[in-house]
Design an enzyme around this catalytic site. Sequence first.
Site, PDB file in Angstrom:
ATOM      1  N   TYR A 112       0.851  -1.191   0.000  1.00 19.57           N
ATOM      2  CA  TYR A 112       0.000   0.000   0.000  1.00 19.57           C
ATOM      3  C   TYR A 112       0.895   1.252   0.000  1.00 19.57           C
ATOM      4  O   TYR A 112       1.913   1.299   0.699  1.00 19.57           O
ATOM      5  CB  TYR A 112      -0.882  -0.052   1.248  1.00 19.57           C
ATOM      6  CG  TYR A 112      -1.813   1.106   1.401  1.00 19.57           C
ATOM      7  CD1 TYR A 112      -2.908   1.250   0.554  1.00 19.57           C
ATOM      8  CD2 TYR A 112      -1.598   2.069   2.386  1.00 19.57           C
ATOM      9  CE1 TYR A 112      -3.764   2.319   0.698  1.00 19.57           C
ATOM     10  CE2 TYR A 112      -2.458   3.137   2.531  1.00 19.57           C
ATOM     11  CZ  TYR A 112      -3.543   3.257   1.675  1.00 19.57           C
ATOM     12  OH  TYR A 112      -4.387   4.319   1.815  1.00 19.57           O
ATOM     13  N   ASP A 184      -0.300  -7.748   6.134  1.00 20.13           N
ATOM     14  CA  ASP A 184      -1.425  -6.810   6.019  1.00 20.13           C
ATOM     15  C   ASP A 184      -2.509  -7.546   5.231  1.00 20.13           C
ATOM     16  O   ASP A 184      -2.375  -7.785   4.037  1.00 20.13           O
ATOM     17  CB  ASP A 184      -0.959  -5.540   5.304  1.00 20.13           C
ATOM     18  CG  ASP A 184      -2.084  -4.514   5.132  1.00 20.13           C
ATOM     19  OD1 ASP A 184      -3.257  -4.907   5.108  1.00 20.13           O
ATOM     20  OD2 ASP A 184      -1.764  -3.313   4.993  1.00 20.13           O
ATOM     21  N   LYS A 209     -11.663  -0.407   5.347  1.00 22.96           N
ATOM     22  CA  LYS A 209     -12.051  -0.943   4.051  1.00 22.96           C
ATOM     23  C   LYS A 209     -13.179  -1.966   4.200  1.00 22.96           C
ATOM     24  O   LYS A 209     -14.242  -1.619   4.642  1.00 22.96           O
ATOM     25  CB  LYS A 209     -10.812  -1.536   3.366  1.00 22.96           C
ATOM     26  CG  LYS A 209      -9.586  -0.603   3.383  1.00 22.96           C
ATOM     27  CD  LYS A 209      -9.750   0.608   2.510  1.00 22.96           C
ATOM     28  CE  LYS A 209      -8.643   1.644   2.695  1.00 22.96           C
ATOM     29  NZ  LYS A 209      -7.279   1.106   2.588  1.00 22.96           N
TER      30      LYS A 209
HETATM   31  C1  LIG Z   1      -6.063   1.487   3.075  1.00 21.57           C
HETATM   32  C2  LIG Z   1      -4.977   0.566   3.389  1.00 21.57           C
HETATM   33  C3  LIG Z   1      -4.093   0.832   4.457  1.00 21.57           C
HETATM   34  C4  LIG Z   1      -4.204   2.079   5.297  1.00 21.57           C
HETATM   35  O1  LIG Z   1      -5.410   2.114   5.986  1.00 21.57           O
HETATM   36  P1  LIG Z   1      -6.122   3.487   6.470  1.00 21.57           P
HETATM   37  O2  LIG Z   1      -7.249   2.994   7.290  1.00 21.57           O
HETATM   38  O3  LIG Z   1      -6.545   4.211   5.232  1.00 21.57           O
HETATM   39  O4  LIG Z   1      -5.107   4.250   7.236  1.00 21.57           O
HETATM   40  C5  LIG Z   1      -3.089  -0.084   4.724  1.00 21.57           C
HETATM   41  N1  LIG Z   1      -2.944  -1.205   3.979  1.00 21.57           N
HETATM   42  C6  LIG Z   1      -3.758  -1.483   2.938  1.00 21.57           C
HETATM   43  C7  LIG Z   1      -3.548  -2.731   2.162  1.00 21.57           C
HETATM   44  C8  LIG Z   1      -4.802  -0.614   2.604  1.00 21.57           C
HETATM   45  O5  LIG Z   1      -5.615  -0.887   1.582  1.00 21.57           O
END
Ligand SMILES: *Cc1c(COP(=O)(O)O)cnc(C)c1O
Length: 396
Positions: A112, A184, A209
């Site tokens: 990301y 992640d 998300k």
């Molecule tokens: C959006 C996202 C993040 C960061 O998350 P936020 O809630 O926007 O700070 C980290 N890793 C991935 C894979 C993401 O899609």
Amino acid sequence: MSRIPKSLVRRTGWPSSTSRPVVTPLQTSVVYASPDPDALDQQYEHGTGYTYAREGHPNADVLAAKIDMLEGAPDLFEAAGIVTGSGMSAVGATFLGLLKQGDHVVGGDQLYGRTLRLMTQDLPKLGIETSLADPTDARAIEAAIRPNTKMIVVEVISNPTIRVADMEGIAQIANARGILLVVDNTFTTPRLYQPFAHGADIVIHSVTKLLAGHSDVTLGYVACKDPEHRTLIDTANASWGMTPSPFDCWLAERGMHSFDLRFDRAQATATRLADALAEVSGVTRVIYPTRPDHPDHNRAMGLLGGRGGNMLSFELVGGRAAANAMTRAAPDVAFAPTLGDVGTTLSHPASSSHRALTEADRTALGISEGFFRVSVGIEEPDLLIEEMVNSAQAAS
Ligand SMILES: *Cc1c(COP(=O)(O)O)cnc(C)c1O
């Protein structure tokens, strides 16, 4: 009945009731009053109660418990997950809690965007070395390891090219060498992949998300196999002030009631949409894990259990002009750089997440001006597919 208050400032007692609310209460209190200093000792030393919202509050714990359950966390270890103020603070608290000057971190080269920035710009400022390597090739990750490598950070599905990492190979390397494996799991969610069952030490989510799912909260989550790691990350989270708001946690927990249903519906639509877009003459390629032409198809089928998730990418032959025409022809599909919302969103990496890269670097990743990433939502599948196919045709 509650007591009649003697002052506007004194808190009115809560009405007593033999019945109880069905819905999770929202507890916005910043501070918690204790009966006496002995009780406060117990709270600090044995965690018998809440003291101050930055250090923890019930709505965060209720939310964490739900994600723990999905990640299979309670079966594996005692320490529960930690909710943070955003996905990036989950990444940040993990780094701040577990790394120190002189350590080295290996990251996937398509993480990301903000995580990449943290790796390449912010960690080096703290004297922490970083390297990036291709996570679809475990040997490339292995080659990046140094004697001081403390951690490997990967995402299972890459953004925006939907490549699938060699998770088994990377886990073997990390586990054999005692290097912490941080996964992640935002794109995959525990519905597609459970990192703890595959050798991960730490699992991170952007709850913003798919888990919360309604694009109205920004939250993160991190869980660890080792309770000592949990304490270190929890302390970093509280000390650097990255803890979440009770209301956001409440909203996210409410959103999660329907997570399974949302995910399954979006995934079923994404599978159909991928095939429908591939039939459009102006579409040069569609990238979706269950399609036989996906570059990591066999690995994806094994890792993700024959499922493909809700994310896909495609490319229009006509470059930027076709991209402009596509977004204008589909006004009901939000053109917005996010993912995991109930509504389908379309993002154009060349003008958003990957705009800072040179054109040559984008081309090397396969991100042209006609390249789109789609986060499929839960609207009526036939309606969505018709809209997307018609707008892709109009743009061809
Ligand atoms: C959006 C996202 C993040 C960061 O998350 P936020 O809630 O926007 O700070 C980290 N890793 C991935 C894979 C993401 O899609």
